[in-house]
Scaffold this motif. Sequence first.
Motif, PDB file in Angstrom:
ATOM      1  N   TYR A 328      -0.475   2.166  14.123  1.00  0.00           N
ATOM      2  CA  TYR A 328      -1.884   2.344  13.772  1.00  0.00           C
ATOM      3  C   TYR A 328      -2.207   3.822  13.573  1.00  0.00           C
ATOM      4  O   TYR A 328      -1.730   4.693  14.305  1.00  0.00           O
ATOM      5  CB  TYR A 328      -2.790   1.788  14.872  1.00  0.00           C
ATOM      6  CG  TYR A 328      -2.751   0.285  15.030  1.00  0.00           C
ATOM      7  CD1 TYR A 328      -2.725  -0.547  13.923  1.00  0.00           C
ATOM      8  CD2 TYR A 328      -2.760  -0.293  16.299  1.00  0.00           C
ATOM      9  CE1 TYR A 328      -2.698  -1.930  14.070  1.00  0.00           C
ATOM     10  CE2 TYR A 328      -2.733  -1.665  16.458  1.00  0.00           C
ATOM     11  CZ  TYR A 328      -2.695  -2.480  15.341  1.00  0.00           C
ATOM     12  OH  TYR A 328      -2.667  -3.840  15.496  1.00  0.00           O
ATOM     13  N   TYR A 331      -9.047   3.506  13.370  1.00  0.00           N
ATOM     14  CA  TYR A 331      -9.807   2.508  14.128  1.00  0.00           C
ATOM     15  C   TYR A 331     -11.283   2.664  13.801  1.00  0.00           C
ATOM     16  O   TYR A 331     -11.759   3.751  13.450  1.00  0.00           O
ATOM     17  CB  TYR A 331      -9.567   2.633  15.634  1.00  0.00           C
ATOM     18  CG  TYR A 331      -9.977   3.948  16.258  1.00  0.00           C
ATOM     19  CD1 TYR A 331     -11.251   4.140  16.808  1.00  0.00           C
ATOM     20  CD2 TYR A 331      -9.074   5.017  16.329  1.00  0.00           C
ATOM     21  CE1 TYR A 331     -11.612   5.343  17.393  1.00  0.00           C
ATOM     22  CE2 TYR A 331      -9.421   6.221  16.915  1.00  0.00           C
ATOM     23  CZ  TYR A 331     -10.698   6.378  17.443  1.00  0.00           C
ATOM     24  OH  TYR A 331     -11.055   7.569  18.014  1.00  0.00           O
ATOM     25  N   ALA A 344      -6.048  -0.263  12.159  1.00  0.00           N
ATOM     26  CA  ALA A 344      -5.361  -0.366  10.869  1.00  0.00           C
ATOM     27  C   ALA A 344      -4.224   0.634  10.778  1.00  0.00           C
ATOM     28  O   ALA A 344      -4.278   1.712  11.372  1.00  0.00           O
ATOM     29  CB  ALA A 344      -6.356  -0.132   9.735  1.00  0.00           C
ATOM     30  N   GLU A 345      -3.206   0.260   9.976  1.00  0.00           N
ATOM     31  CA  GLU A 345      -2.065   1.153   9.743  1.00  0.00           C
ATOM     32  C   GLU A 345      -2.265   2.010   8.497  1.00  0.00           C
ATOM     33  O   GLU A 345      -1.728   3.117   8.418  1.00  0.00           O
ATOM     34  CB  GLU A 345      -0.781   0.325   9.605  1.00  0.00           C
ATOM     35  CG  GLU A 345      -0.401  -0.413  10.878  1.00  0.00           C
ATOM     36  CD  GLU A 345       0.876  -1.215  10.705  1.00  0.00           C
ATOM     37  OE1 GLU A 345       1.578  -1.018   9.681  1.00  0.00           O
ATOM     38  OE2 GLU A 345       1.181  -2.056  11.581  1.00  0.00           O
ATOM     39  N   GLN A 349      -6.414  -0.724   4.652  1.00  0.00           N
ATOM     40  CA  GLN A 349      -6.776  -1.672   5.709  1.00  0.00           C
ATOM     41  C   GLN A 349      -7.995  -1.174   6.486  1.00  0.00           C
ATOM     42  O   GLN A 349      -8.867  -1.963   6.875  1.00  0.00           O
ATOM     43  CB  GLN A 349      -5.598  -1.855   6.673  1.00  0.00           C
ATOM     44  CG  GLN A 349      -4.397  -2.572   6.086  1.00  0.00           C
ATOM     45  CD  GLN A 349      -3.213  -2.583   7.043  1.00  0.00           C
ATOM     46  OE1 GLN A 349      -3.163  -1.799   7.994  1.00  0.00           O
ATOM     47  NE2 GLN A 349      -2.247  -3.445   6.785  1.00  0.00           N
ATOM     48  N   HIS A 350      -8.048   0.134   6.688  1.00  0.00           N
ATOM     49  CA  HIS A 350      -9.161   0.732   7.418  1.00  0.00           C
ATOM     50  C   HIS A 350     -10.481   0.507   6.682  1.00  0.00           C
ATOM     51  O   HIS A 350     -11.496   0.165   7.309  1.00  0.00           O
ATOM     52  CB  HIS A 350      -8.909   2.227   7.603  1.00  0.00           C
ATOM     53  CG  HIS A 350      -9.977   2.955   8.369  1.00  0.00           C
ATOM     54  ND1 HIS A 350     -10.417   2.558   9.605  1.00  0.00           N
ATOM     55  CD2 HIS A 350     -10.708   4.076   8.048  1.00  0.00           C
ATOM     56  CE1 HIS A 350     -11.357   3.388  10.033  1.00  0.00           C
ATOM     57  NE2 HIS A 350     -11.548   4.324   9.108  1.00  0.00           N
ATOM     58  N   LYS A 352     -11.195  -1.925   4.708  1.00  0.00           N
ATOM     59  CA  LYS A 352     -11.556  -3.342   4.855  1.00  0.00           C
ATOM     60  C   LYS A 352     -12.154  -3.595   6.241  1.00  0.00           C
ATOM     61  O   LYS A 352     -13.104  -4.381   6.378  1.00  0.00           O
ATOM     62  CB  LYS A 352     -10.313  -4.211   4.658  1.00  0.00           C
ATOM     63  CG  LYS A 352      -9.810  -4.255   3.218  1.00  0.00           C
ATOM     64  CD  LYS A 352      -8.561  -5.113   3.099  1.00  0.00           C
ATOM     65  CE  LYS A 352      -8.045  -5.117   1.659  1.00  0.00           C
ATOM     66  NZ  LYS A 352      -6.802  -5.914   1.516  1.00  0.00           N
ATOM     67  N   ASN A 353     -11.595  -2.927   7.255  1.00  0.00           N
ATOM     68  CA  ASN A 353     -12.136  -3.082   8.606  1.00  0.00           C
ATOM     69  C   ASN A 353     -13.551  -2.542   8.716  1.00  0.00           C
ATOM     70  O   ASN A 353     -14.401  -3.101   9.411  1.00  0.00           O
ATOM     71  CB  ASN A 353     -11.238  -2.360   9.611  1.00  0.00           C
ATOM     72  CG  ASN A 353      -9.955  -3.121   9.918  1.00  0.00           C
ATOM     73  OD1 ASN A 353      -9.851  -4.310   9.613  1.00  0.00           O
ATOM     74  ND2 ASN A 353      -8.986  -2.444  10.500  1.00  0.00           N
TER      75      ASN A 353
END
Length: 363
Positions: A328, A331, A344-345, A349-350, A352-353
């Motif tokens: 990761y 966050y 998220a990695e 992805q971050h 989207k979070n």
Amino acid sequence: MESTTQLPPKRSVWKIVMIVAALFIVIALGAITGAALYVSQALRPVPASSQEVRFTVPAGSRPAQIAGILERSGLIRDDRIFTYYLKWRKEGSRFQAGEYAMTPGTPLDAIIAKLNDGDTVKEDTIRLTIPEGYTAVQIADKIAQATGQSNEEVMRLIDRPGAYRGAVIPALPDSPQVKHKAEGYLFPETYEFKKGTGPEEMVQRMLAETDGKIAAIPGWDEQLKRSGFTLHQVLTIASLVEREVVLDEERPVVAGIIVNRLKRNMPLQIDATVQYLFDKPKDRLVEKDLQLESPYNTYLHTGLPPGPIASPSAASIRAALSPADTKYLFYVTKKDGSKGHLFAETFEQHKKNIAASKTQEGK
């Protein structure tokens, strides 16, 4: 001519024997009655008084010694009778050492109960609670309120606490970039100090508490070696975790993210480091806040800030010593009221979070 002694008649002899025996019985009964009266009197409370008497029971004192202390203090009439009374009651083995306060006239059973309970004199104390994540400025406010000293005076002590060397902490940081020298080293805890304790002693006690808490972590020194960080850097990471995380299970994860970003020379971009630049935290940071020049601003500068930004809890220190091994790098706080985070990695992805977190807001 032989002389003869005339013996009294047998009836007269028995009469004398009976009289003598009766006298002995009367005397014995009198003695018993007198002894009983004396014991009864000795077991009565001494005359009552409102004047409190203080006495100390040394550690390891025998019941007979304690009885002597009570008699000399004017709380019982006869220490020997009291000792026999204790034996008869099978008491005395549970008496506790310490300083006691009692008033004359207290019944013996009440005295015994107090000694059994260890109902000792409680010293006047100052109770001081330092919440986890408090900054040096906030701690100074607490100490100032408790001692009646000015905030400025307490802050001078925190900025210049004098030489400190503990079992774990070799010395406090000596860097001109560090905002407050003892920041992050004052352990958040509820303390009890004797009334009249000054701020300097309080600060030293908090430093020693941090030292002790680290020493109590199993294998802390080996973990420190494996981390590749100094203890000061570990406490700095722990303070970032403390200000960013609420849930204990997430502390090692966020500590791992901080380490991952440091390894990649990525700016940490932690809002709490910017909030540290203000006297009071802002409800919401704006873009111009993120541009404030300071070595503590992790949006502008890579690496760790010069030092801790708050007092970390033991859980955050453990997390910093042993961060979670993940991939990761990001966050974001959930908006569902759970106080948790989405991890998220990758930056994709971050994003989207972040979007998912926004949809949770108000639910």
